[in-house]
Design a protein around this motif. Structure first.
Motif, PDB file in Angstrom:
ATOM      1  N   UNK A   1       0.830  -1.210   0.000  1.00 25.73           N
ATOM      2  CA  UNK A   1       0.000   0.000   0.000  1.00 25.73           C
ATOM      3  C   UNK A   1       0.862   1.257   0.000  1.00 25.73           C
ATOM      4  N   UNK A   2       1.986   1.198   0.724  1.00 20.89           N
ATOM      5  CA  UNK A   2       2.893   2.348   0.705  1.00 20.89           C
ATOM      6  C   UNK A   2       3.463   2.555  -0.702  1.00 20.89           C
ATOM      7  N   UNK A   3       3.829   1.426  -1.335  1.00 27.08           N
ATOM      8  CA  UNK A   3       4.337   1.523  -2.703  1.00 27.08           C
ATOM      9  C   UNK A   3       3.249   2.027  -3.648  1.00 27.08           C
ATOM     10  N   UNK A   4       2.007   1.557  -3.425  1.00 25.12           N
ATOM     11  CA  UNK A   4       0.894   2.010  -4.259  1.00 25.12           C
ATOM     12  C   UNK A   4       0.648   3.501  -4.056  1.00 25.12           C
ATOM     13  N   UNK A   5       0.704   3.948  -2.799  1.00 23.17           N
ATOM     14  CA  UNK A   5       0.527   5.372  -2.510  1.00 23.17           C
ATOM     15  C   UNK A   5       1.632   6.190  -3.174  1.00 23.17           C
ATOM     16  N   UNK A   6       2.867   5.693  -3.055  1.00 21.04           N
ATOM     17  CA  UNK A   6       3.987   6.379  -3.707  1.00 21.04           C
ATOM     18  C   UNK A   6       3.823   6.373  -5.234  1.00 21.04           C
ATOM     19  N   UNK A   7       3.315   5.240  -5.751  1.00 26.51           N
ATOM     20  CA  UNK A   7       3.078   5.147  -7.188  1.00 26.51           C
ATOM     21  C   UNK A   7       2.032   6.166  -7.629  1.00 26.51           C
ATOM     22  N   UNK A   8       0.957   6.274  -6.825  1.00 21.34           N
ATOM     23  CA  UNK A   8      -0.086   7.251  -7.150  1.00 21.34           C
ATOM     24  C   UNK A   8       0.475   8.672  -7.127  1.00 21.34           C
ATOM     25  N   UNK A   9       1.282   8.954  -6.082  1.00 23.21           N
ATOM     26  CA  UNK A   9       1.901  10.287  -6.008  1.00 23.21           C
ATOM     27  C   UNK A   9       2.816  10.533  -7.199  1.00 23.21           C
ATOM     28  N   UNK A  10       3.586   9.491  -7.549  1.00 23.91           N
ATOM     29  CA  UNK A  10       4.503   9.627  -8.685  1.00 23.91           C
ATOM     30  C   UNK A  10       3.745   9.834  -9.982  1.00 23.91           C
ATOM     31  N   UNK A  11       2.659   9.083 -10.143  1.00 26.17           N
ATOM     32  CA  UNK A  11       1.835   9.271 -11.349  1.00 26.17           C
ATOM     33  C   UNK A  11       1.261  10.686 -11.408  1.00 26.17           C
ATOM     34  N   UNK A  12       0.858  11.192 -10.227  1.00 23.03           N
ATOM     35  CA  UNK A  12       0.359  12.573 -10.181  1.00 23.03           C
ATOM     36  C   UNK A  12       1.471  13.552 -10.581  1.00 23.03           C
ATOM     37  N   UNK A  13       2.681  13.291 -10.056  1.00 24.28           N
ATOM     38  CA  UNK A  13       3.809  14.158 -10.406  1.00 24.28           C
ATOM     39  C   UNK A  13       4.130  14.062 -11.902  1.00 24.28           C
ATOM     40  N   UNK A  14       4.050  12.852 -12.431  1.00 21.01           N
ATOM     41  CA  UNK A  14       4.292  12.669 -13.869  1.00 21.01           C
ATOM     42  C   UNK A  14       3.256  13.452 -14.666  1.00 21.01           C
ATOM     43  N   UNK A  15       1.990  13.360 -14.233  1.00 19.65           N
ATOM     44  CA  UNK A  15       0.935  14.118 -14.918  1.00 19.65           C
ATOM     45  C   UNK A  15       1.209  15.617 -14.825  1.00 19.65           C
ATOM     46  N   UNK A  16       1.654  16.063 -13.630  1.00 18.29           N
ATOM     47  CA  UNK A  16       1.954  17.488 -13.455  1.00 18.29           C
ATOM     48  C   UNK A  16       3.094  17.925 -14.379  1.00 18.29           C
ATOM     49  N   UNK A  17       4.136  17.077 -14.448  1.00 16.35           N
ATOM     50  CA  UNK A  17       5.278  17.409 -15.311  1.00 16.35           C
ATOM     51  C   UNK A  17       4.845  17.432 -16.771  1.00 16.35           C
ATOM     52  N   UNK A  18       4.014  16.456 -17.156  1.00 16.66           N
ATOM     53  CA  UNK A  18       3.540  16.428 -18.538  1.00 16.66           C
ATOM     54  C   UNK A  18       2.664  17.637 -18.840  1.00 16.66           C
TER      55      UNK A  18
END
Length: 441
Positions: free
Chosen positions: A55-72
Motif C-alpha cells: 500500500x505504501x508503494x501504491x501510494x507512492x506510485x499514485x503520487x509519482x503518477x500525479x507528479x508525472x501528470x503534473x510534469x507532462x
C-alpha cells in the motif's frame, strides 16, 4: 507509549519470522510443519506487513503518477508557450525585415535627395552667375544707349527730324534720314527690351531654383526624420526580438529540466510497480500457504482489543459524515451481502458461493453494484470517504488490523469471518479494534 513500542517490535518480529518462513516454504515446499505454524496471528501479521509495504508503494506510485501528470502538463504548457513565442518571433522577424527594407529605401531616397540638392545648388550658383552677367550686359547697353541719345541730342541740327527734313536733297533723302533716326530709336528700344526680358528670365529662374531648393531641403528633412524614426523603431523591434530569443532559450532549458525529471519519475514509477508486484506475490503465497492449513486453525479475522478505535482522528470527529457519492443504497449493499451468509471462507477465494476471504467478499459485493474497490483488506483504509464511528451507516466498510467487513446496522457486521465460521452476520462491529470506516456508496 511503551505498549505501542512493544506492539511495534512484536509486529516486526512476527513479520520477519513470517517472511523467513515463507522463503523457506518456497524453497522447501515439502516441509510439513509450515501449515501448522503459519496460522492465526502469524499469518495476519505477515500479510498485514506486506500489505502495508504494498500500500505504501501504491501510494507512492499514485503520487509519482500525479507528479508525472503534473510534469507532462507543465511540458504541455511549455510547448504552448514555446510555440507562441516562436510564432511571435517569426512575425517580429518579418516586421524587422520590412522595417529594414523601408529604412534602406528611405536611405536611398535621402541619398537621391542629397544628390538633387547638390545639383540644384550648382544650378542656383550658375543662375546667379548668369544673372550677374545679364545685369552687367544690360547695364552696358543702357549706358551705350544713353550715350547715343546724348549724342543725338547734342547734334540735333544734323540728326534731328527737322534737320533731316530741311537738309534733305529731296523727298527720298528726307525719308531715308527720318527712317534711319526711327530705326536707331527702335533698335535701342528692342535691345533694351531684350536685355530686360533676359534679366527677368534669369531672375525668375533664380526664384524658381530657390523654391525648388527649399522643397528639396524640406523633403530632406522629412526623409531624415523618417530615417531616425525607422532606426528607433528597428532598435525597439530588435530589442523585442532579443527578449523573445532569451525567452525561447529559457523555455527550452525548462523543457530539458522537465524531461530529466520525467525520466527520473518514470524510473521511480517502474520501481514502485515492481515493489507492488513483489509484495502482492508474497501476499498471494502467504495466503495460499495459509489456505492449505486445516480449516479449524483460523478462528476469525481481525486483531486488536475489542471496543476500541485506531489512531485515525476522523473516527472520533463527528463532522465526518459524507453525502452519498453514488445512487446505490447502503441497505441494498447489506441485503445483497446477506444472501451469501453461510457460504465458505477460502483464503484468496474470489467466489461468493464457493468461497472468498474477507477482502474478496467485500470486493465482490461492491463489484456487483459497479463500485471498484481494492482486493486487500488494508487497502480499504484509503478507499471512499472517511466516516466517524458515531456516523456509521449500513453499507459502510469497517477495517480492522488484518480484516475488513461491511457494517449492516444494529451494531453488527456481515463478513467472511474465518475458515471455521465462513461468511457470517453475527459478530459485533466492535469485535476488534476499528482502524478505519469508509463510505463507498
Amino acid at each position: 507509549m511503551m505498549h505501542s513500542f512493544r506492539n511495534s517490535n512484536n509486529f516486526r518480529t512476527k513479520a520477519v519470522c513470517a517472511t523467513v518462513i515463507l522463503a523457506m516454504a518456497v524453497s522447501t515446499p515439502a516441509i510439513g510443519w509450515l501449515p501448522k505454524f503459519l496460522n492465526g496471528s502469524v499469518k495476519v501479521w505477515a500479510t498485514a506487513e506486506h500489505e502495508q509495504k504494498r500500500d505504501e508503494a501504491q501510494s507512492n506510485l499514485n503520487d509519482t503518477n500525479d507528479q508525472i501528470d503534473d510534469v507532462k502538463d507543465a511540458q504541455g504548457n511549455l510547448d504552448d508557450q514555446l510555440s507562441e513565442a516562436q510564432s511571435k518571433r517569426r512575425k517580429l522577424e518579418q516586421k524587422i525585415d520590412a522595417t529594414n527594407d523601408e529604412l534602406n529605401t528611405t536611405k536611398k531616397e535621402l541619398e537621391d535627395l542629397c544628390g538633387q540638392i547638390e545639383d540644384k545648388q550648382a544650378e542656383i550658383e550658375q543662375a546667379a552667375a548668369d544673372l550677374v552677367v545679364a545685369q552687367d550686359t544690360l547695364d552696358e547697353e543702357y549706358e551705350a544707349m544713353k550715350l547715343r541719345i546724348q549724342f543725338m541730342y547734342e547734334n540735333k541740327q544734323q540728326e534731328s527730324f527737322w534737320s533731316a527734313i530741311l537738309e534733305a536733297d529731296g523727298l527720298a533723302d528726307m525719308l531715308t534720314r527720318v527712317e534711319y533716326i526711327a530705326d536707331v530709336y527702335a533698335s535701342d528700344r528692342k535691345l533694351m527690351d531684350k536685355y530686360q526680358t533676359s534679366l527677368q528670365a534669369v531672375e525668375d529662374l533664380n526664384t524658381q531654383l530657390a523654391q525648388e531648393m527649399s522643397e528639396l531641403v524640406a523633403l530632406q528633412g522629412e526623409a531624415e526624420e523618417k530615417q531616425s524614426s525607422l532606426e528607433s523603431q528597428l532598435a525597439s523591434l530588435q530589442a523585442d526580438e532579443d527578449e523573445l530569443a532569451a525567452m525561447i532559450s529559457d523555455i527550452k532549458d525548462q523543457k530539458r529540466t522537465y524531461a530529466t525529471q520525467l525520466a527520473s519519475l518514470e524510473e521511480m514509477r517502474d520501481q514502485y510497480k515492481s515493489t507492488i508486484s513483489k509484495e502482492e506475490e508474497i501476499i498471494r503465497q502467504l495466503e495460499a500457504a495459509a489456505a492449505r492449513q486445516d480449516a479449524a486453525t483460523y478462528e476469525g479475522g481481525g486483531t486488536g482489543q475489542a471496543n476500541s478505535l485506531g489512531s485515525a482522528a476522523y473516527l472520533t470527529d463527528d463532522s465526518y459524515n459524507p453525502e452519498p457519492a453514488t445512487n446505490v443504497s447502503g441497505d441494498d449493499v447489506v441485503a445483497y451481502a446477506q444472501q451469501f451468509v453461510g457460504n465458505p471462507y477460502r483464503w484468496g477465494g474470489n467466489s461468493l458461493t464457493k468461497g472468498a476471504d474477507c477482502s474478496g467478499f467485500v470486493h465482490l459485493i461492491y463489484e456487483h453494484f459497479g463500485i471498484s474497490t481494492p482486493r486487500y483488506s488494508q487497502s480499504f483504509k484509503t478507499s471512499g470517504q472517511p466516516v466517524s464511528y458515531n456516523n456509521m451507516q449500513p453499507g459502510d466498510v469497517v477495517v480492522y488490523d488484518g480484516h475488513v467487513a461491511i457494517y449492516m446496522g444494529g451494531g453488527k457486521i456481515v463478513e467472511a469471518q474465518s475458515t471455521k465460521a465462513g461468511i457470517t452476520n453475527t459478530r459485533s462491529v466492535n469485535c476488534h479494534k476499528i482502524t478505519a470506516i469508509r463510505r463507498l456508496v
